[in-house]
Write an enzyme that holds these catalytic residues in place. Sequence first.
Site, PDB file in Angstrom:
ATOM      1  N   GLY A   1      75.036  -9.055  37.817  1.00 45.18           N
ATOM      2  CA  GLY A   1      74.019 -10.095  37.922  1.00 45.18           C
ATOM      3  C   GLY A   1      74.131 -11.135  36.826  1.00 45.18           C
ATOM      4  O   GLY A   1      73.901 -12.327  37.066  1.00 45.18           O
ATOM      5  N   ARG A   2      74.481 -10.711  35.632  1.00 50.23           N
ATOM      6  CA  ARG A   2      74.606 -11.667  34.528  1.00 50.23           C
ATOM      7  C   ARG A   2      75.800 -12.589  34.727  1.00 50.23           C
ATOM      8  O   ARG A   2      75.790 -13.737  34.266  1.00 50.23           O
ATOM      9  CB  ARG A   2      74.724 -10.908  33.200  1.00 50.23           C
TER      10      ARG A   2
ATOM     11  N   GLY B   1      64.778 -13.531  31.953  1.00 51.12           N
ATOM     12  CA  GLY B   1      65.181 -12.608  33.008  1.00 51.12           C
ATOM     13  C   GLY B   1      66.485 -11.877  32.719  1.00 51.12           C
ATOM     14  O   GLY B   1      67.338 -12.363  31.981  1.00 51.12           O
ATOM     15  N   GLU B   2      66.611 -10.683  33.318  1.00 55.50           N
ATOM     16  CA  GLU B   2      67.789  -9.817  33.181  1.00 55.50           C
ATOM     17  C   GLU B   2      68.134  -9.538  31.716  1.00 55.50           C
ATOM     18  O   GLU B   2      69.296  -9.572  31.310  1.00 55.50           O
ATOM     19  CB  GLU B   2      68.983 -10.408  33.943  1.00 55.50           C
ATOM     20  N   GLY B   3      67.113  -9.267  30.925  1.00 56.90           N
ATOM     21  CA  GLY B   3      67.278  -8.989  29.506  1.00 56.90           C
ATOM     22  C   GLY B   3      67.002 -10.214  28.676  1.00 56.90           C
ATOM     23  O   GLY B   3      67.703 -11.222  28.805  1.00 56.90           O
TER      24      GLY B   3
END
Length: 582
Positions: free
Chosen positions: A281-282, A402-404
């Site tokens: 995702g990243r 988002g995502e960390g």
Amino acid sequence: MQQAEELLFTGPQALGFVKGLFAGHFVSDWVMPYPRIPAAQQTQLDKTLKELRGFLDAKLDPVTIDLEAEIPREVIDGLGRVGVLGMTAPAEYGGHGFSQLANTKILEEIGTRCASTSVFVNAHHSIGIRALLLFGTHEQKQRWLPKLCTGEWLGAFALTEKEAGSDAANVQTTATPSEDGSHYVLNGEKRYITNTAIAKVLTVMARTPVPGKPGKDAITAFLVTPDMPGFELLEGRMEKMGIRGTATGRFALRNVKVPKENILGPFGKGLKVALTVLDFGRTTFGACCTGAAKTCLELAAKHANTRKQFNKTLGNFHLVKKKIARIAADAYAMEAMTTVTASLIDRGLEDYMLETAMLKVFTTELLWECVNEAFQIYGGAAYMTDLPLERMLRDARINQIGEGSNEVLKSFIALVGMRGPGMEFKEIYDTMLRPTREGGIGKAWSAGMNRLGATVRIPDVPVRSADLKSFASQLGRSIWRFNLAVNKALILYREPILDMQLVQERIAGAAMDLFASAAVLSRWDSEIQSAQRNGESPAVKNTAAELFLRQSFRRIRSFLGALGDNDDKFILKAADSALGKA
């Protein structure tokens, strides 16, 4: 924390590119030569991109999506027909079988147009379907993937809770096994989950008791559907500042019975599922940000060439040129870094967590600056809703969370990166304290030679173009200085560095710029070589690449210099005073 330690630091630890930087090495084969999509897949990608652009031109209206806070079903169905929703899934399940690198080009194209749509696709495919692709059994894939690839069903990835966000290991949702072992009973709440209101298949992280070990539990991933009794949609579409078209919501699990066949991946390895999926995702996150940055450049250049003030177009003013140059340089670097990172996944390399974390932090922060610079060039007009920059500014803000969150990821980058040299110093220190310990002298000698070798040797950066040798030399010297700074910090602070986040931020910042500079240099080198092979005049003067490298090297020197010359003590004192702790 124990699960995270086991995931990150057990098994053979290959020296990846970023870990190499921290050890004072340039692991060239991870970034050079610059990755290219194979010719056969490039042809297929070009055809898909042409079809996608035609569809988006005709059907995607980001203004309406933002105003109505919904992506029309017609758009979702169209993305499914083009293949976007199952782009990397194998053909046997209805996907295109694209590589991760090819998939980033698809997400970049969507990212140039609509952040809501790119986030929706990312949530469905890059972290939703991806978990099933990587960890699903053959039976699970046959059951779920065909309809997920077409978009008939949509996916979601449910990790975040009240007490679990960037702290992924702190999931509180429970999954209790039934007495006969046929199913698990899930209880808990999830929030800020993209696609909540529209998903038909959700990957849910829950805490499960470990058999035979009373009081011990672990995180396991489950495939959950909203038609299961006890699944309660608390809020399907939460109102929010940006990416309004996405269905971000909350749901509760009230004694939801999930069959044991719906466990995704190994039992008790849900954290591995989550963190592995986030790597993918990243990477596409970076592609979406790259696309948006290119839109900023296009908008800024167009306005600067047409808007007149003081009898000149804006493009004649140096402060405006400075902004446009920065956007151009950053967009070039974002694309290069995304391409290199995606290629690491496609090559089957196992340890790229640091690279994907860097890509996420780097591209999201640069996009925020790109949008801000373009916004400033437009002036008051950008503040009005008839131009896209107001929406782009709102949409871009979530990316750093988002995502960390970027702050957590910076500490992660610094601490995991420093672990290798730190363990070598520990071998030396432990042997000094206990010279007779088993194997101590040999391990200490090896560790000492590694540290000494990195200290006296400047890494070689093997570019093929003679015109880039000076930049390669500067990058090698920067890596050498970085390694010295890491060594000094480890010796000076030892264990307390685990809590010194201001130091960690500078080390992570320097490391990210080193990675970005390597990707830019690799891309520029490849462009020159390609031009020469085609009999064209080599494009030595790539001003965007050169500007980025010059500014990046300057930032690296600044980061490293600030390790010794800073106001950290006064920052902490001022903060404690404001917090009432002084």
